[in-house]
Scaffold this motif. Sequence first.
Motif, mmCIF file in Angstrom:
data_model
loop_
_atom_site.group_PDB
_atom_site.id
_atom_site.type_symbol
_atom_site.label_atom_id
_atom_site.label_comp_id
_atom_site.label_asym_id
_atom_site.label_seq_id
_atom_site.Cartn_x
_atom_site.Cartn_y
_atom_site.Cartn_z
ATOM 1 N N LEU A 207 10.849 102.808 -43.084
ATOM 2 C CA LEU A 207 10.581 102.912 -41.658
ATOM 3 C C LEU A 207 11.653 102.197 -40.839
ATOM 4 O O LEU A 207 12.081 102.690 -39.791
ATOM 5 N N ALA A 208 12.104 101.045 -41.319
ATOM 6 C CA ALA A 208 13.177 100.317 -40.622
ATOM 7 C C ALA A 208 14.465 101.134 -40.622
ATOM 8 O O ALA A 208 15.168 101.210 -39.604
ATOM 9 N N ALA A 209 14.780 101.759 -41.747
ATOM 10 C CA ALA A 209 15.990 102.585 -41.835
ATOM 11 C C ALA A 209 15.893 103.783 -40.896
ATOM 12 O O ALA A 209 16.860 104.124 -40.212
ATOM 13 N N ALA A 210 14.723 104.409 -40.844
ATOM 14 C CA ALA A 210 14.533 105.552 -39.955
ATOM 15 C C ALA A 210 14.662 105.119 -38.497
ATOM 16 O O ALA A 210 15.254 105.831 -37.679
ATOM 17 N N GLN A 211 14.128 103.949 -38.168
ATOM 18 C CA GLN A 211 14.218 103.442 -36.802
ATOM 19 C C GLN A 211 15.672 103.163 -36.423
ATOM 20 O O GLN A 211 16.108 103.469 -35.323
ATOM 21 N N MET A 212 16.429 102.590 -37.358
ATOM 22 C CA MET A 212 17.848 102.317 -37.085
ATOM 23 C C MET A 212 18.610 103.614 -36.851
ATOM 24 O O MET A 212 19.461 103.693 -35.960
ATOM 25 N N ARG A 213 18.320 104.659 -37.646
ATOM 26 C CA ARG A 213 18.980 105.956 -37.439
ATOM 27 C C ARG A 213 18.633 106.521 -36.070
ATOM 28 O O ARG A 213 19.488 107.030 -35.350
ATOM 29 N N GLU A 214 17.351 106.425 -35.706
ATOM 30 C CA GLU A 214 16.910 106.940 -34.412
ATOM 31 C C GLU A 214 17.558 106.160 -33.272
ATOM 32 O O GLU A 214 18.036 106.747 -32.304
ATOM 33 N N ASP A 215 17.587 104.848 -33.387
ATOM 34 C CA ASP A 215 18.221 104.018 -32.360
ATOM 35 C C ASP A 215 19.702 104.357 -32.221
ATOM 36 O O ASP A 215 20.223 104.428 -31.108
ATOM 37 N N GLY A 216 20.373 104.574 -33.341
ATOM 38 C CA GLY A 216 21.790 104.942 -33.313
ATOM 39 C C GLY A 216 22.000 106.277 -32.639
ATOM 40 O O GLY A 216 22.954 106.460 -31.876
ATOM 41 N N ALA A 217 21.115 107.225 -32.895
ATOM 42 C CA ALA A 217 21.232 108.545 -32.276
ATOM 43 C C ALA A 217 21.015 108.445 -30.770
ATOM 44 O O ALA A 217 21.717 109.099 -29.984
ATOM 45 N N VAL A 218 20.074 107.613 -30.351
ATOM 46 C CA VAL A 218 19.813 107.435 -28.925
ATOM 47 C C VAL A 218 21.024 106.791 -28.254
ATOM 48 O O VAL A 218 21.460 107.230 -27.190
ATOM 49 N N ARG A 219 21.591 105.758 -28.892
ATOM 50 C CA ARG A 219 22.775 105.104 -28.318
ATOM 51 C C ARG A 219 23.944 106.076 -28.224
ATOM 52 O O ARG A 219 24.672 106.092 -27.235
ATOM 53 N N ALA A 220 24.128 106.882 -29.240
ATOM 54 C CA ALA A 220 25.231 107.854 -29.221
ATOM 55 C C ALA A 220 25.029 108.846 -28.083
ATOM 56 O O ALA A 220 25.983 109.203 -27.386
ATOM 57 N N GLU A 221 23.813 109.282 -27.885
ATOM 58 C CA GLU A 221 23.516 110.228 -26.810
ATOM 59 C C GLU A 221 23.756 109.577 -25.444
ATOM 60 O O GLU A 221 24.295 110.210 -24.534
ATOM 61 N N GLN A 222 23.387 108.330 -25.306
ATOM 62 C CA GLN A 222 23.563 107.625 -24.035
ATOM 63 C C GLN A 222 25.041 107.449 -23.690
ATOM 64 O O GLN A 222 25.417 107.441 -22.535
ATOM 65 N N HIS A 223 25.889 107.325 -24.700
ATOM 66 C CA HIS A 223 27.315 107.096 -24.476
ATOM 67 C C HIS A 223 28.148 108.378 -24.511
ATOM 68 O O HIS A 223 29.351 108.342 -24.275
ATOM 69 N N ALA A 224 27.513 109.492 -24.786
ATOM 70 C CA ALA A 224 28.238 110.756 -24.858
ATOM 71 C C ALA A 224 28.582 111.241 -23.459
ATOM 72 O O ALA A 224 27.853 111.014 -22.495
ATOM 73 N N THR A 225 29.701 111.923 -23.365
ATOM 74 C CA THR A 225 30.083 112.547 -22.104
ATOM 75 C C THR A 225 29.222 113.793 -21.915
ATOM 76 O O THR A 225 28.653 114.322 -22.872
ATOM 77 N N PRO A 226 29.107 114.281 -20.692
ATOM 78 C CA PRO A 226 28.294 115.490 -20.454
ATOM 79 C C PRO A 226 28.685 116.662 -21.348
ATOM 80 O O PRO A 226 27.832 117.384 -21.840
ATOM 81 N N SER A 227 29.983 116.851 -21.597
ATOM 82 C CA SER A 227 30.399 117.973 -22.447
ATOM 83 C C SER A 227 29.994 117.752 -23.905
ATOM 84 O O SER A 227 29.737 118.711 -24.631
ATOM 85 N N GLU A 228 29.922 116.485 -24.354
ATOM 86 C CA GLU A 228 29.506 116.188 -25.718
ATOM 87 C C GLU A 228 28.002 116.387 -25.893
ATOM 88 O O GLU A 228 27.536 116.659 -26.991
ATOM 89 N N ARG A 229 27.247 116.227 -24.822
ATOM 90 C CA ARG A 229 25.788 116.377 -24.897
ATOM 91 C C ARG A 229 25.371 117.828 -25.025
ATOM 92 O O ARG A 229 24.287 118.127 -25.465
ATOM 93 N N GLY A 230 26.227 118.741 -24.655
ATOM 94 C CA GLY A 230 25.946 120.154 -24.818
ATOM 95 C C GLY A 230 25.182 120.682 -23.693
ATOM 96 O O GLY A 230 24.418 121.373 -23.404
#
Length: 85
Positions: A62-85
């Motif tokens: 569960l901790a590993a899954a949470q870390m993956r989810e948190d990383g995905a959220v951070r990546a999405e927050q830092h993505a440029t509009p064109s990277e977000r699709g």
Amino acid sequence: PGGDGLGLMHDLRDRDPGLAVVVATGHATVDTAIRALREGATGMLVKPFTAEELVQEVRRALAAAQMREDGAVRAEQHATPSERG
């Protein structure tokens, strides 16, 4: 019915890609463990195992899954509009 644990894991992960999956096996080999982890298992237990070992492995998964989810959220927050699709 008729399938194996890795097949079930794939079916479950198809429905929920972020699902934490702990594989329990009575026929563990290094090859089986590597295959399970490469194919998406979050953790693995070899039978027989204690309730304490199960709880610890589930917590790790569960901790590993949470870390993956948190990383995905951070990546999405830092993505440029064109990277977000």
